[in-house]
Design an enzyme around this catalytic site. Structure first.
Site, PDB file in Angstrom:
ATOM      1  N   ASP A 132       8.136 -16.656 126.678  1.00  0.00           N
ATOM      2  CA  ASP A 132       8.497 -15.479 127.451  1.00  0.00           C
ATOM      3  C   ASP A 132       8.154 -14.258 126.615  1.00  0.00           C
ATOM      4  OD1 ASP A 132       9.451 -16.900 129.629  1.00  0.00           O
ATOM      5  OD2 ASP A 132      11.528 -16.866 128.953  1.00  0.00           O
ATOM      6  N   ASP A 151       7.448 -16.812 135.570  1.00  0.00           N
ATOM      7  CA  ASP A 151       8.795 -16.492 136.052  1.00  0.00           C
ATOM      8  C   ASP A 151       8.742 -15.456 137.167  1.00  0.00           C
ATOM      9  OD1 ASP A 151       9.765 -18.150 134.018  1.00  0.00           O
ATOM     10  OD2 ASP A 151      10.140 -16.478 132.651  1.00  0.00           O
TER      11      ASP A 151
END
Length: 181
Positions: A132, A151
């Site tokens: 991330d 995401d």
């Protein structure tokens, strides 16, 4: 059955969701490319590494060892592979749903979800965690956890499906609905 409406069908008359599959492939490729770019050439590849792009947006390396909101953390090899199996089962269910879905907008939304899921699954298989890096913030307030392209695609796809299911009603050809006919 497929009607002569320009959609591709398999030998059994089922619709092949080409646009949804293409979108899934694009999301997967973009997700993997951006993760490579951030962790490779930009060298944001260790905890604490970051680069400010805008006053409200940083690239910040984070290892996500869990699923949504960091829940169900994979702290051992066994839980890692269970998480891979769990998310792969969800991706398979999404793909099956996409092949059964007749509405193009829903197929595209499912393509977003599928492409994002596959991108995160590949990270977990290769690295043991999901990379991330996108950190949106307004001062110290962060409306989201650090996230990635996959995401974002999953979230947008799910939101589209929810809005369409809850707020958009398709016209029905059912004559029985018109009691005054």
């Amino acid at each position: 059955m497929c009607r002569g409406d320009g959609r591709r069908c398999d030998g059994n008359g089922s619709v092949i969701p080409r646009a949804g599959l293409l979108l899934a492939a694009v999301v997967f490729a973009v997700d993997q490319f951006v993760k490579w770019l951030v962790t490779g050439p930009l060298r944001i590849d260790f905890l604490g590494a970051y680069r400010t792009l805008l006053p409200i947006f940083d690239l910040r390396f984070t290892k996500n060892e869990g699923v949504s909101l960091g829940m169900l953390r994979a702290e051992t090899d066994t839980t890692r592979w269970l998480l891979v199996a769990f998310t792969a089962a969800i991706a398979i269910a999404v793909a099956v749903w996409m092949f059964r879905e007749r509405k193009r907008a829903d197929q595209l939304a499912l393509g977003l979800v599928l492409g994002g899921a596959l991108g995160n699954i590949l990270d977990r298989v290769r690295l043991g965690y999901v990379v991330d890096f996108a950190d949106l913030h307004f001062g110290e307030w962060r409306p989201f956890l650090v996230f990635n392209v996959a995401d974002a695609a999953i979230t947008i796809g799910v939101l589209i499906l929810l809005v369409r299911a809850l707020l958009i009603r398709e016209k029905r050809d059912d004559v029985s609905e018109n009691v005054h006919a």
